[in-house]
Design a protein around this motif. Structure first.
Motif, PDB file in Angstrom:
ATOM      1  N   ALA A  90       0.600  -1.019  -0.013  1.00 33.25           N
ATOM      2  CA  ALA A  90      -0.013   0.117  -0.080  1.00 33.25           C
ATOM      3  C   ALA A  90       0.670   1.444   0.135  1.00 33.25           C
ATOM      4  O   ALA A  90       0.658   2.112  -0.733  1.00 33.25           O
ATOM      5  CB  ALA A  90      -1.017   0.155   1.223  1.00 33.25           C
ATOM      6  N   MET A  91       1.963   1.332   0.824  1.00 37.05           N
ATOM      7  CA  MET A  91       2.914   2.491   0.646  1.00 37.05           C
ATOM      8  C   MET A  91       3.601   2.854  -0.525  1.00 37.05           C
ATOM      9  O   MET A  91       3.597   3.732  -0.904  1.00 37.05           O
ATOM     10  CB  MET A  91       3.769   2.270   1.791  1.00 37.05           C
ATOM     11  N   ARG A  92       3.771   1.557  -1.136  1.00 37.51           N
ATOM     12  CA  ARG A  92       4.532   1.909  -2.540  1.00 37.51           C
ATOM     13  C   ARG A  92       3.427   2.351  -3.689  1.00 37.51           C
ATOM     14  O   ARG A  92       4.005   3.229  -4.487  1.00 37.51           O
ATOM     15  CB  ARG A  92       5.048   0.487  -3.131  1.00 37.51           C
ATOM     16  N   LYS A  93       2.303   1.979  -3.392  1.00 36.49           N
ATOM     17  CA  LYS A  93       1.141   2.531  -4.360  1.00 36.49           C
ATOM     18  C   LYS A  93       1.129   3.623  -4.158  1.00 36.49           C
ATOM     19  O   LYS A  93       0.817   4.678  -4.723  1.00 36.49           O
ATOM     20  CB  LYS A  93      -0.134   1.615  -4.135  1.00 36.49           C
ATOM     21  N   ALA A  94       0.648   4.292  -2.816  1.00 41.53           N
ATOM     22  CA  ALA A  94       0.644   5.551  -2.423  1.00 41.53           C
ATOM     23  C   ALA A  94       1.693   6.440  -2.767  1.00 41.53           C
ATOM     24  O   ALA A  94       1.513   7.717  -3.157  1.00 41.53           O
ATOM     25  CB  ALA A  94       0.390   5.691  -1.012  1.00 41.53           C
ATOM     26  N   LYS A  95       3.059   6.008  -2.700  1.00 41.84           N
ATOM     27  CA  LYS A  95       4.107   6.933  -2.962  1.00 41.84           C
ATOM     28  C   LYS A  95       4.114   7.057  -4.476  1.00 41.84           C
ATOM     29  O   LYS A  95       4.307   8.311  -4.989  1.00 41.84           O
ATOM     30  CB  LYS A  95       5.386   5.823  -2.744  1.00 41.84           C
ATOM     31  N   VAL A  96       3.661   5.997  -5.510  1.00 38.28           N
ATOM     32  CA  VAL A  96       3.670   6.375  -6.912  1.00 38.28           C
ATOM     33  C   VAL A  96       2.408   7.376  -7.419  1.00 38.28           C
ATOM     34  O   VAL A  96       2.378   8.330  -8.006  1.00 38.28           O
ATOM     35  CB  VAL A  96       3.312   5.182  -7.643  1.00 38.28           C
ATOM     36  N   ILE A  97       1.275   7.068  -6.518  1.00 36.76           N
ATOM     37  CA  ILE A  97      -0.002   8.134  -6.830  1.00 36.76           C
ATOM     38  C   ILE A  97       0.392   9.501  -6.256  1.00 36.76           C
ATOM     39  O   ILE A  97       0.067  10.491  -6.956  1.00 36.76           O
ATOM     40  CB  ILE A  97      -1.086   7.731  -5.910  1.00 36.76           C
ATOM     41  N   THR A  98       0.901   9.638  -5.095  1.00 33.99           N
ATOM     42  CA  THR A  98       1.803  11.089  -4.968  1.00 33.99           C
ATOM     43  C   THR A  98       2.557  11.509  -5.526  1.00 33.99           C
ATOM     44  O   THR A  98       2.486  12.791  -5.952  1.00 33.99           O
ATOM     45  CB  THR A  98       2.169  10.873  -3.322  1.00 33.99           C
ATOM     46  N   HIS A  99       3.431  11.067  -6.044  1.00 35.58           N
ATOM     47  CA  HIS A  99       4.600  11.206  -6.903  1.00 35.58           C
ATOM     48  C   HIS A  99       3.739  11.810  -8.440  1.00 35.58           C
ATOM     49  O   HIS A  99       4.266  12.826  -8.985  1.00 35.58           O
ATOM     50  CB  HIS A  99       5.688  10.244  -7.239  1.00 35.58           C
ATOM     51  N   TYR A 100       3.106  11.137  -9.047  1.00 38.77           N
ATOM     52  CA  TYR A 100       2.544  11.608 -10.300  1.00 38.77           C
ATOM     53  C   TYR A 100       1.342  12.474 -10.083  1.00 38.77           C
ATOM     54  O   TYR A 100       0.824  12.951 -11.127  1.00 38.77           O
ATOM     55  CB  TYR A 100       2.210  10.379 -11.049  1.00 38.77           C
ATOM     56  N   GLY A 101       0.659  12.684  -8.879  1.00 46.20           N
ATOM     57  CA  GLY A 101      -0.638  13.225  -8.732  1.00 46.20           C
ATOM     58  C   GLY A 101      -0.317  14.545  -7.947  1.00 46.20           C
ATOM     59  O   GLY A 101      -1.461  15.327  -8.232  1.00 46.20           O
TER      60      GLY A 101
END
Length: 71
Positions: free
Chosen positions: A35-46
């Motif tokens: 979940a933290m890896r997915k949140a990091k990617v979402i935050t990075h690109y969003g």
């Protein structure tokens, strides 16, 4: 008392395969890491698109070029 979740394989493949037991804590750790890896990617690109959208909906309404210019 802590409950344990165990997954044991049945059949011929279980011979010599080592410990197949996993605790609830291991599942929680694996899920939280995923979940933290997915949140990091979402935050990075969003983040930048979010800033642009919030800026476009504020008063006074700026042009897109005004939002993207550094001055």
């Amino acid at each position: 008392m802590a409950s344990r979740v165990s997954l044991k394989s049945k059949g011929k493949n279980s011979k010599g395969s080592g410990s197949e037991e996993r605790t609830v804590a291991e599942y929680v750790k694996e899920w939280s890491t995923w979940a933290m890896r997915k949140a990091k990617v979402i935050t990075h690109y969003g983040f930048i698109p979010l800033v642009i959208i919030v800026g476009m909906n504020s008063e006074p309404k700026p042009q897109l070029s005004q939002l993207l210019s550094p001055v």
